[in-house]
Design an enzyme around this catalytic site. Structure first.
Site: not given
Length: 482
Positions: A233, A235-238, A262, A304, A359
């Site tokens: 999962c 995105a957003p890619g960090n 996204r 995530d 999170c």
């Protein structure tokens, strides 16, 4: 009118997790950044209150052209801000319903027995208490290294204080001083609200603005250079860019996300970060066939999944009903999805290590998901991840302490949860009653060799000190396994 349209667009993008609010505000190109940022942040703070008022007054039913996020910023300015700041059709619509909106707010205050607007924001049980957190940046080792970044900041007038020795040091940072983090390599720590959005290192992709807790999943997964990895999962890619840095852009990252917008945002971020080893897929990970030959070499998965987001500081807990109580129905739905996607990820035949993270601060999305998955899948066990980390999983099942939790009060980060799964080797099993089973020392030694940059466990450190008293940042014995 542009202010409300732009603000509503940022709210929508933030909900799709296309980036951090501040970054989205800067990317908007709006001329008055401070005004826009304040409006978006305050609307987010009152989000559930605003949505309740909008629903109870039937605002969207009566005004068919009005969308929820535009309504939120309009109603915020009417009820909590300094009044409407623009003209046009939105102002006419909002003023038409102003009396009803104010009356509903008054009734809500009476119901909650509060006299001021701020008192409506009392956090629900389990919500993260907002506080000023240090500003964390991750050095993008695909483009630079710690020495160069530290030197650059010194030349900009910042004072480097070395590697932190305690969390208290991080909490005391002020002015233009910064530290190297004590737990994770390539993480620099600055005082709260230090802004890097216009800094050359950020715009050139040399640093990534990423909370320390969000850096844990890729760090703990720790794929070696050349590995094949799934970011389920993405995105957003960090986290994807972090994986690429660990891989040194060698190997392959299969990155999945269902949201086209996204993925587009993610593609821009990865390009700026210099990531080249990724393969983006606008696809539902649950529909990916684990037996597909293209994934036969995937030994690492980072998962995530969508969650409540209840751990994000400054975000009012979104899992609330109109009376502020926790929505058990939505939590159960999220947890059901999370169990499903975690079980699916563990079906990939070659996977050896998997990190599950959220999170969220809710047990339902964290320890309960891990416990239920382990009960259904005897092939995997938990790894005692990063033993020096101060906050562990809630003791709701044997071995839950292997998991990591993060919070503003305990770790000076956003609220977060991480569990590291490892495939058992032949013949290994938990002892009767779920008692912990420690991995063989040979397995531990092998993991130490593979995990450059992790702090050693206490026992390993004592042996290491006999050879050197000055080792700066060494390897980690990453696991006692369960």
């Amino acid at each position: 009118m542009a202010l409300y349209q732009v603000a509503a667009g940022i709210l929508e993008r933030a909900q799709r997790k296309e980036g951090a609010v501040k970054g989205l505000v800067y990317e908007s190109g709006y001329k008055n950044i401070k005004q826009l940022y304040a409006l978006v942040c305050e609307t987010l703070r009152y989000s559930s209150i605003l949505e309740g008022i909008i629903n109870r007054t039937n605002l969207l039913r009566e005004e068919k052209k009005l969308k929820m996020n535009v309504a939120k910023v309009l109603v915020y300015d009417i009820l909590f801000g300094k009044g409407l700041k623009c003209g046009g059709v939105w102002k006419m619509i909002a003023r038409k319903h102003q009396a009803r909106l104010k009356a509903d707010l008054a009734r809500l205050k009476v119901k909650k027995k509060v006299s001021c607007n701020e008192d409506l924001l009392a956090p629900a049980a389990g919500a993260v208490k907002a506080q000023a957190l240090p500003r964390y940046i991750r050095i993008n080792t695909l483009k630079t290294n710690a020495e160069n970044v530290i030197d650059y900041f010194k030349r900009q007038g910042y004072g480097y204080l070395g590697r932190a020795s305690s969390l208290q040091e991080l909490g005391r940072l002020s002015g233009k001083h910064f530290l190297m983090d004590l737990h994770l390599p390539d993480i620099l720590v600055f005082p709260p609200r230090t802004d890097f959005h216009k800094n050359y290192l950020y715009t050139a992709g040399h640093i990534i603005l990423q909370d320390k807790a969000s850096s844990l999943p890729a760090f703990l997964l720790n794929p070696s250079s050349g590995s094949h990895v799934i970011d389920a999962c993405a995105a957003p890619g960090n986290k994807t860019s972090h994986l690429a840095a660990l891989l040194k852009n060698k190997g392959k990252i299969f990155a999945f996300d269902m949201d086209t917008k996204r993925l587009s945002t993610m593609s821009t971020l990865l390009l700026r970060a210099g990531v080249t080893c990724h393969q983006l897929a606008n696809e539902d990970f649950l529909k990916v066939e684990p037996s597909d030959p293209k994934y036969s070499s995937v030994r690492h998965i980072l998962l995530d999944p969508s969650c409540s987001g209840s751990g994000i500081v400054d975000r009012l807990n979104e899992l609330t009903d109109d009376d502020g109580s926790s929505s058990a129905v939505r939590l159960q739905a999220l947890a059901s999805f999370q169990r499903k996607v975690l079980s699916h990820a563990l079906r990939f035949p070659a996977v050896e290590h998997l990190v599950y993270s959220t999170c969220s601060v809710h047990q339902e999305e964290n320890e309960d998901v891990v416990r239920d998955t382990l009960q259904e899948n005897s092939t995997f066990r938990l790894v005692n991840a990063l033993p020096p980390w101060p906050q562990r999983g809630l003791p709701v099942f044997p071995g839950a302490g292997c998991c990591l939790r993060a919070s503003p009060t305990e770790t000076l980060t956003n609220g977060f949860f991480v569990a590291l799964f490892e495939r058992k080797k032949g013949g290994e099993a938990l002892l009767p009653g779920g008692t912990c089973k420690i991995a063989e020392q040979a397995d531990n030694d092998e993991q130490v060799e593979k995990t450059e940059g992790h702090p050693l466990s206490a026992a390993k450190k004592r042996k290491k000190k006999k050879k050197s008293q000055q080792a700066p940042l060494e390897k980690i014995q990453k696991s006692e396994t369960f």
